[in-house]
Design a protein around this motif. Structure first.
Motif, PDB file in Angstrom:
ATOM      1  N   HIS A   1      -1.766  87.338 -37.746  1.00  0.00           N
ATOM      2  CA  HIS A   1      -2.066  88.913 -37.245  1.00  0.00           C
ATOM      3  C   HIS A   1      -3.018  89.091 -36.647  1.00  0.00           C
ATOM      4  N   ASP A   2      -3.615  88.508 -36.782  1.00  0.00           N
ATOM      5  CA  ASP A   2      -5.072  88.686 -36.877  1.00  0.00           C
ATOM      6  C   ASP A   2      -5.673  89.136 -35.161  1.00  0.00           C
ATOM      7  N   ILE A   3      -4.648  88.513 -34.350  1.00  0.00           N
ATOM      8  CA  ILE A   3      -5.002  88.239 -32.206  1.00  0.00           C
ATOM      9  C   ILE A   3      -4.160  89.594 -31.934  1.00  0.00           C
ATOM     10  N   ALA A   4      -5.402  90.106 -31.742  1.00  0.00           N
ATOM     11  CA  ALA A   4      -5.330  91.800 -30.684  1.00  0.00           C
ATOM     12  C   ALA A   4      -4.602  91.090 -29.716  1.00  0.00           C
ATOM     13  N   ALA A   5      -5.266  90.393 -28.845  1.00  0.00           N
ATOM     14  CA  ALA A   5      -5.252  90.299 -27.099  1.00  0.00           C
ATOM     15  C   ALA A   5      -5.267  88.994 -27.369  1.00  0.00           C
ATOM     16  N   MET A   6      -4.905  88.843 -25.934  1.00  0.00           N
ATOM     17  CA  MET A   6      -4.571  86.944 -25.681  1.00  0.00           C
ATOM     18  C   MET A   6      -4.759  87.086 -24.118  1.00  0.00           C
ATOM     19  N   THR A   7      -5.261  85.544 -23.533  1.00  0.00           N
ATOM     20  CA  THR A   7      -5.837  86.061 -22.033  1.00  0.00           C
ATOM     21  C   THR A   7      -5.050  83.867 -21.487  1.00  0.00           C
TER      22      THR A   7
ATOM     23  N   ILE B   1     -12.023  74.457 -25.354  1.00  0.00           N
ATOM     24  CA  ILE B   1     -10.739  74.937 -24.717  1.00  0.00           C
ATOM     25  C   ILE B   1     -10.828  73.347 -24.306  1.00  0.00           C
ATOM     26  N   SER B   2      -9.180  73.289 -24.053  1.00  0.00           N
ATOM     27  CA  SER B   2      -8.702  71.496 -24.455  1.00  0.00           C
ATOM     28  C   SER B   2      -8.316  72.099 -22.807  1.00  0.00           C
ATOM     29  N   ARG B   3      -8.676  70.910 -22.121  1.00  0.00           N
ATOM     30  CA  ARG B   3      -8.142  70.796 -20.610  1.00  0.00           C
ATOM     31  C   ARG B   3      -6.890  70.288 -20.553  1.00  0.00           C
ATOM     32  N   THR B   4      -5.956  70.829 -20.110  1.00  0.00           N
ATOM     33  CA  THR B   4      -4.197  70.359 -20.540  1.00  0.00           C
ATOM     34  C   THR B   4      -4.081  70.568 -18.885  1.00  0.00           C
ATOM     35  N   ASP B   5      -5.182  70.488 -17.712  1.00  0.00           N
ATOM     36  CA  ASP B   5      -4.341  70.319 -16.389  1.00  0.00           C
ATOM     37  C   ASP B   5      -6.261  70.447 -15.497  1.00  0.00           C
ATOM     38  N   PRO B   6      -6.700  69.135 -15.091  1.00  0.00           N
ATOM     39  CA  PRO B   6      -7.519  68.409 -14.474  1.00  0.00           C
ATOM     40  C   PRO B   6      -7.584  70.037 -13.722  1.00  0.00           C
ATOM     41  N   ALA B   7      -6.843  70.833 -12.832  1.00  0.00           N
ATOM     42  CA  ALA B   7      -8.151  71.810 -12.248  1.00  0.00           C
ATOM     43  C   ALA B   7      -8.075  72.726 -13.082  1.00  0.00           C
ATOM     44  N   ILE B   8      -8.204  72.950 -14.538  1.00  0.00           N
ATOM     45  CA  ILE B   8      -8.305  73.725 -15.304  1.00  0.00           C
ATOM     46  C   ILE B   8      -9.915  73.772 -15.527  1.00  0.00           C
ATOM     47  N   ARG B   9     -10.617  74.680 -15.080  1.00  0.00           N
ATOM     48  CA  ARG B   9     -12.362  74.198 -15.518  1.00  0.00           C
ATOM     49  C   ARG B   9     -12.787  74.807 -16.450  1.00  0.00           C
ATOM     50  N   VAL B  10     -13.591  73.638 -17.410  1.00  0.00           N
ATOM     51  CA  VAL B  10     -14.042  74.390 -18.879  1.00  0.00           C
ATOM     52  C   VAL B  10     -15.650  74.752 -18.931  1.00  0.00           C
ATOM     53  N   PRO B  11     -16.401  75.550 -18.417  1.00  0.00           N
ATOM     54  CA  PRO B  11     -16.012  76.788 -18.867  1.00  0.00           C
ATOM     55  C   PRO B  11     -15.119  77.903 -18.568  1.00  0.00           C
ATOM     56  N   HIS B  12     -14.296  77.902 -18.794  1.00  0.00           N
ATOM     57  CA  HIS B  12     -13.234  79.594 -18.439  1.00  0.00           C
ATOM     58  C   HIS B  12     -14.648  81.124 -18.546  1.00  0.00           C
ATOM     59  N   MET B  13     -14.744  80.860 -16.764  1.00  0.00           N
ATOM     60  CA  MET B  13     -15.694  81.642 -16.354  1.00  0.00           C
ATOM     61  C   MET B  13     -14.989  82.670 -14.732  1.00  0.00           C
ATOM     62  N   GLY B  14     -15.090  83.802 -15.347  1.00  0.00           N
ATOM     63  CA  GLY B  14     -14.758  85.041 -14.039  1.00  0.00           C
ATOM     64  C   GLY B  14     -13.330  85.751 -15.050  1.00  0.00           C
ATOM     65  N   TRP B  15     -13.161  86.739 -14.199  1.00  0.00           N
ATOM     66  CA  TRP B  15     -11.916  87.389 -14.304  1.00  0.00           C
ATOM     67  C   TRP B  15     -11.063  86.968 -14.528  1.00  0.00           C
ATOM     68  N   ASN B  16     -10.242  87.649 -15.648  1.00  0.00           N
ATOM     69  CA  ASN B  16      -8.608  87.638 -16.150  1.00  0.00           C
ATOM     70  C   ASN B  16      -7.342  88.319 -17.055  1.00  0.00           C
ATOM     71  N   ASP B  17      -6.664  88.396 -17.400  1.00  0.00           N
ATOM     72  CA  ASP B  17      -6.433  89.194 -17.861  1.00  0.00           C
ATOM     73  C   ASP B  17      -6.234  89.293 -18.989  1.00  0.00           C
ATOM     74  N   VAL B  18      -6.156  90.719 -20.080  1.00  0.00           N
ATOM     75  CA  VAL B  18      -6.836  90.780 -21.286  1.00  0.00           C
ATOM     76  C   VAL B  18      -4.809  91.367 -22.017  1.00  0.00           C
ATOM     77  N   ALA B  19      -4.025  90.597 -22.568  1.00  0.00           N
ATOM     78  CA  ALA B  19      -2.198  91.110 -22.597  1.00  0.00           C
ATOM     79  C   ALA B  19      -2.731  91.578 -24.431  1.00  0.00           C
ATOM     80  N   LEU B  20      -2.261  92.538 -24.376  1.00  0.00           N
ATOM     81  CA  LEU B  20      -1.954  92.575 -25.501  1.00  0.00           C
ATOM     82  C   LEU B  20      -1.219  91.898 -26.900  1.00  0.00           C
ATOM     83  N   THR B  21      -1.512  91.446 -28.031  1.00  0.00           N
ATOM     84  CA  THR B  21       0.041  90.669 -28.955  1.00  0.00           C
ATOM     85  C   THR B  21       0.960  92.379 -29.955  1.00  0.00           C
ATOM     86  N   PRO B  22       1.233  91.752 -30.207  1.00  0.00           N
ATOM     87  CA  PRO B  22       2.707  92.844 -31.146  1.00  0.00           C
ATOM     88  C   PRO B  22       1.698  93.408 -32.067  1.00  0.00           C
ATOM     89  N   HIS B  23       0.383  92.308 -32.381  1.00  0.00           N
ATOM     90  CA  HIS B  23      -0.252  92.950 -33.815  1.00  0.00           C
ATOM     91  C   HIS B  23      -1.650  93.771 -33.309  1.00  0.00           C
TER      92      HIS B  23
END
Length: 214
Positions: free
Chosen positions: A167-173, A119-141
């Motif tokens: 087309h293989d991506i079913a959901a994003m966060t 995971i790329s850290r484009t913002d110093p406030a973004i922590r890696v690892p990505h840990m905790g609750w987050n939204d799951v949003a469906l894609t058109p595919h």
């Protein structure tokens, strides 16, 4: 490994790299009656559904899986050949990629073309690892399987799957940018989040998987 028989319906793959106890309990809570926690390719060949969990590094998980004689061949026979429903969880999902780039390049199962990158850290406030609750949003595919729904899930990862074909991506966060939360193709589904740690949302996904007939 428990003493189990070919009558078991779900193969939960034990290759030394999964959160087996929690996944097993979540499957039971979701309504599964027969679960084989197994490292036996013979049992995998008789399974009606297969779950591949994964915790740790891509390379360690890949080496653990491929070190079991006949396991990858049995998985490919059932999943790719017989089209039985398959669920990959966290690194179990990532292993479907062509390759992983954690601790150097390592091949994957190449079931869904793409690679697993840090995971790329484009913002110093973004922590890696990505840990905790987050939204799951469906894609058109996301397809018509109905397994994945909009909601919140529990994530814990430093690397993410980047499929070659969108087309293989079913959901994003979103964690400082879009990350793939789920992939799907035919009888195969993989989730980056942990359904066994995602409370009601995760149990709903597992219930849907248990009823899925692709």
């Amino acid at each position: 490994m428990r003493n189990i028989t070919m009558a078991e319906a779900i193969a939960l793959i034990d290759y030394g790299a999964g959160n087996l106890h929690s996944v097993y309990n979540a499957l039971k809570s979701a309504g599964a009656e027969h679960i084989a926690v197994t490292d036996d390719p013979v049992l995998v060949r008789g399974a009606k559904r297969i779950v591949l969990p994964g915790v740790g590094s891509f390379r360690a998980c890949y080496e653990g899986l491929t070190s079991i004689p006949g396991m990858v061949a049995a998985l490919e026979e059932r999943v790719l050949g017989a089209n039985v429903p398959f669920l990959g969880i966290c690194v179990g999902m990532q292993l479907m990629a062509t390759r992983g780039l954690e601790h150097g390049e390592c091949p994957g199962l190449n079931w869904i073309a793409g690679e697993v990158r840090r995971i790329s850290r484009t913002d110093p406030a973004i922590r890696v690892p990505h840990m905790g609750w987050n939204d799951v949003a469906l894609t058109p595919h996301h397809g018509d399987h109905g397994l994945i729904e909009e909601g919140e899930a529990y994530f814990l990862h430093s690397y993410h799957f980047v499929p070659d074909n969108g087309h293989d991506i079913a959901a994003m966060t979103d964690h400082g940018g879009g990350l793939v939360a789920a992939v799907a193709r035919d009888n195969i589904i993989g989730v980056q989040f942990h359904p066994e740690k995602s409370q009601a949302y995760g149990l709903d996904l597992l219930r849907n998987f248990l009823e899925w007939n692709p």
